[in-house]
Write an enzyme that holds these catalytic residues in place. Structure first.
Site, PDB file in Angstrom:
ATOM      1  CD1 TRP A  23      10.982   7.644 -16.731  1.00  0.00           C
ATOM      2  CD2 TRP A  23      10.452   9.172 -15.260  1.00  0.00           C
ATOM      3  NE1 TRP A  23      11.607   8.821 -17.087  1.00  0.00           N
ATOM      4  CE2 TRP A  23      11.303   9.769 -16.193  1.00  0.00           C
ATOM      5  CE3 TRP A  23       9.968   9.995 -14.221  1.00  0.00           C
ATOM      6  CZ2 TRP A  23      11.703  11.113 -16.147  1.00  0.00           C
ATOM      7  CZ3 TRP A  23      10.372  11.332 -14.170  1.00  0.00           C
ATOM      8  CH2 TRP A  23      11.225  11.861 -15.130  1.00  0.00           C
ATOM      9  CG  HIS A  28       8.491   3.930 -18.272  1.00  0.00           C
ATOM     10  ND1 HIS A  28       9.818   3.720 -18.569  1.00  0.00           N
ATOM     11  CD2 HIS A  28       8.382   3.795 -16.935  1.00  0.00           C
ATOM     12  CE1 HIS A  28      10.482   3.454 -17.449  1.00  0.00           C
ATOM     13  NE2 HIS A  28       9.634   3.501 -16.443  1.00  0.00           N
ATOM     14  CG  ASP A  67       7.875  -0.396 -13.730  1.00  0.00           C
ATOM     15  OD1 ASP A  67       8.929  -0.813 -13.214  1.00  0.00           O
ATOM     16  OD2 ASP A  67       7.691   0.792 -14.056  1.00  0.00           O
ATOM     17  NE  ARG A  70       9.824  -3.897  -9.847  1.00  0.00           N
ATOM     18  CZ  ARG A  70       9.737  -2.582  -9.691  1.00  0.00           C
ATOM     19  NH1 ARG A  70      10.626  -1.800 -10.255  1.00  0.00           N
ATOM     20  NH2 ARG A  70       8.768  -2.057  -8.985  1.00  0.00           N
ATOM     21  CG  HIS A  82      13.281  -1.859 -12.980  1.00  0.00           C
ATOM     22  ND1 HIS A  82      12.162  -1.463 -13.669  1.00  0.00           N
ATOM     23  CD2 HIS A  82      13.283  -3.213 -13.025  1.00  0.00           C
ATOM     24  CE1 HIS A  82      11.506  -2.538 -14.109  1.00  0.00           C
ATOM     25  NE2 HIS A  82      12.161  -3.606 -13.730  1.00  0.00           N
ATOM     26  CG  HIS A 151      10.830  -0.282 -18.147  1.00  0.00           C
ATOM     27  ND1 HIS A 151       9.568   0.206 -17.882  1.00  0.00           N
ATOM     28  CD2 HIS A 151      11.462  -0.328 -16.952  1.00  0.00           C
ATOM     29  CE1 HIS A 151       9.449   0.447 -16.587  1.00  0.00           C
ATOM     30  NE2 HIS A 151      10.579   0.124 -15.990  1.00  0.00           N
ATOM     31  CG  ASP A 155      13.217   2.408 -15.060  1.00  0.00           C
ATOM     32  OD1 ASP A 155      12.221   3.142 -14.860  1.00  0.00           O
ATOM     33  OD2 ASP A 155      13.201   1.173 -14.875  1.00  0.00           O
ATOM     34  CG  HIS A 161      14.887   4.606 -11.540  1.00  0.00           C
ATOM     35  ND1 HIS A 161      14.472   3.344 -11.864  1.00  0.00           N
ATOM     36  CD2 HIS A 161      13.793   5.244 -11.077  1.00  0.00           C
ATOM     37  CE1 HIS A 161      13.186   3.225 -11.627  1.00  0.00           C
ATOM     38  NE2 HIS A 161      12.739   4.369 -11.148  1.00  0.00           N
ATOM     39  CG  HIS A 184      11.086   6.520  -6.462  1.00  0.00           C
ATOM     40  ND1 HIS A 184      12.395   6.221  -6.728  1.00  0.00           N
ATOM     41  CD2 HIS A 184      10.368   5.981  -7.474  1.00  0.00           C
ATOM     42  CE1 HIS A 184      12.476   5.522  -7.857  1.00  0.00           C
ATOM     43  NE2 HIS A 184      11.243   5.365  -8.323  1.00  0.00           N
ATOM     44  CG  ASP A 188       8.331   6.862 -10.344  1.00  0.00           C
ATOM     45  OD1 ASP A 188       9.283   7.066 -11.101  1.00  0.00           O
ATOM     46  OD2 ASP A 188       8.201   5.843  -9.654  1.00  0.00           O
TER      47      ASP A 188
END
Ligand SMILES: *[C@@H]1O[C@H](CO)[C@@H](O)[C@H](O)[C@H]1NC(C)=O
Ligand SMILES: *[C@@H]1O[C@H](CO)[C@@H](O)[C@H](O)[C@H]1NC(C)=O
Ligand SMILES: *[C@@H]1O[C@H](CO)[C@@H](O)[C@H](O)[C@H]1NC(C)=O
Ligand SMILES: *[C@@H]1O[C@H](CO)[C@@H](O)[C@H](O)[C@H]1NC(C)=O
Length: 405
Positions: A23, A28, A67, A70, A82, A151, A155, A161, A184, A188
């Site tokens: 995303w 975000h 992110d 992670r 997430h 966040h 998500d 997600h 994806h 995003d």
């Protein structure tokens, strides 16, 4: 990719398509900025204190932090937080959320539980803080919880997600403007990037609204946020904002023991929610929802978008139904740390994947304002959660002021 790189690429006005992950930071940051515009005035100082800001305080710079970390060993456990992998939502006709097989992965380790948990951490923290009992480690825990909450609410508003299908779309290669990507990544970043590139020029100028402009930071996506607020939140969604915050309030024995709290939220003078603090419902068997905070209830129609539009029907039929590959990542967004930046300076040869930069797909998504609505919902819900956690309603005469634009 970091936002600064996106801006450079977009600013160059070239044909280069930025590869934005997760995303993408932009998605975000838009959610966080919209949220910030809707906070009660007593809230931002507390958030800035928790985030330990020294300079200009803004929520957007921390919105993609989750992110970034992670991949670090100490945060690797957060990767499954997430997303939530619904099973049995394919073929699309069923679209169960969840089906009989429940959810992928470990119980309570998913984005909806994580929203519940981080909110709970912050709720407890505020109780301690009001009593003057916080320690440094409480402050640190609150800071981490807040960054994750900002966040995860973002998500949760990204349909991919919420599904286990093909690793949340990471496993499906598609073509966008003749370039190879995956479903994806398309959601995003590429759909957003295209919208930013094609914004009407009247949004490059400031709006006559300090309530909007003071929260913009001179980024390349400022025009996009102006448009989302002007045409969306103050326009086509104005009458729905309340409904975005409702949770199913099932009468139960416990709810009799609860107390109602209602207030005017600092939402451009509008009431954006009335909240009941009360009993926990068991949304989707997850035990995440109550009448105040109901991530499962909010996620359900977002998940349904996967079956309605996110996964194009052509992927179910030959030749595209066999196109799948195993990503290295398990179904989350490609992390910005380990994803090579992909941008092209020249158009590659025709690829064999389903083209999605078409009137039927990206055009329809654009016309229906699907991505913009999701980010608006994320922003409004995040603001409502933060107002609920942090607003000093009693001490504020401002809570009775009507503030019309
Ligand atoms: C949330 O809290 C529950 C109960 O304490 C725990 O079992 C679960 O693992 C937590 N989930 C997350 C995502 O932290
Ligand atoms: C910008 O132009 C569009 C039409 O292209 C219009 O709908 C919108 O209201 C305008 N926005 C502002 C802020 O003037
Ligand atoms: C990825 O998912 C598979 C099954 O879905 C699981 O067996 C594997 O452990 C997961 N890998 C990671 C790194 O989480
Ligand atoms: C808001 O104003 C109304 C009447 O205008 C009053 O009854 C109410 O007590 C006020 N609420 C607060 C929180 O000041």
């Amino acid at each position: 990719m970091r936002f600064s790189q996106v801006s450079l690429i977009l600013a160059a006005g070239s044909t280069i398509i930025p590869y934005v992950s997760a995303w993408g930071a932009v998605g975000h940051e838009v959610v966080a900025t919209v949220a910030q515009m809707h906070l009660h005035p007593s809230v931002m100082p507390i958030l800035c204190d928790i985030l330990n800001y020294k300079g200009n305080c803004h929520l957007a710079p921390v919105a993609a932090w989750a992110d970034k970390v992670r991949g670090l060993p100490q945060y690797r456990w957060t990767a499954p937080l997430h997303y939530i992998g619904a099973t049995d939502d394919y073929p699309s006709e069923t679209c169960a959320f969840p089906g009989e097989k429940g959810w992928e992965g470990r119980r309570n380790i998913n984005v909806l539980s994580a929203i519940r948990n981080t909110t709970g951490v912050l709720e407890d923290y505020m109780d301690l803080r009001k009593a003057g009992l916080t320690t440094e480690s409480d402050d640190d825990a609150a800071q981490v919880a807040l960054k994750f909450l900002i966040h995860f609410v973002g998500d949760m508003h990204m349909p991919l997600h919420l599904t286990g299908r093909d690793k949340g779309g990471n496993g499906i290669k598609v073509s966008f403007d003749s370039r190879v990507t995956n479903l994806h990544s398309l959601w995003d970043g590429l759909l957003i990037a295209k919208r930013i590139r094609t914004i009407p020029s009247n949004y490059t100028r400031p709006l006559p609204l300090p309530e909007v402009e003071t929260h913009l930071r001179g980024t390349i996506y400022d025009p996009y946020i102006r448009r989302i607020v002007w045409e969306g939140i103050m326009g086509k969604y104005e009458d729905e904002l309340d409904s975005w915050l409702t949770c199913p309030a099932e009468p139960s024995v416990q709810s009799l023991q609860t107390h109602w709290e209602q207030w005017l939220s600092w939402t451009f003078g509008r009431r954006i929610g009335s909240w009941l603090m009360g009993s926990r419902l068991t949304g989707g068997g997850l035990n995440t929802d109550d009448e105040t905070l109901c991530p499962y209830h909010w996620a359900t129609p977002i998940h349904a978008l996967n079956c309605q539009i996110v996964f194009p029907k052509a992927l179910d039929e030959p030749p595209y139904n066999r196109v799948s590959f195993s990503g290295t990542d398990n179904h989350t967004c490609s992390s910005s740390n380990n994803t090579p930046e992909v941008h092209w300076t020249s158009r590659p040869r025709k690829n064999p994947y389903l083209e999605l930069d078409t009137p039927e797909y990206s055009g329809a998504i654009q016309d229906a304002w699907i991505v913009e609505k999701l980010m608006s919902q994320g922003g409004i819900r995040l603001a409502a959660i933060l107002n609920w956690l942090f607003a000093d309603m009693e001490g504020s005469i401002l809570s009775n002021r009507t503030w019309r634009l």
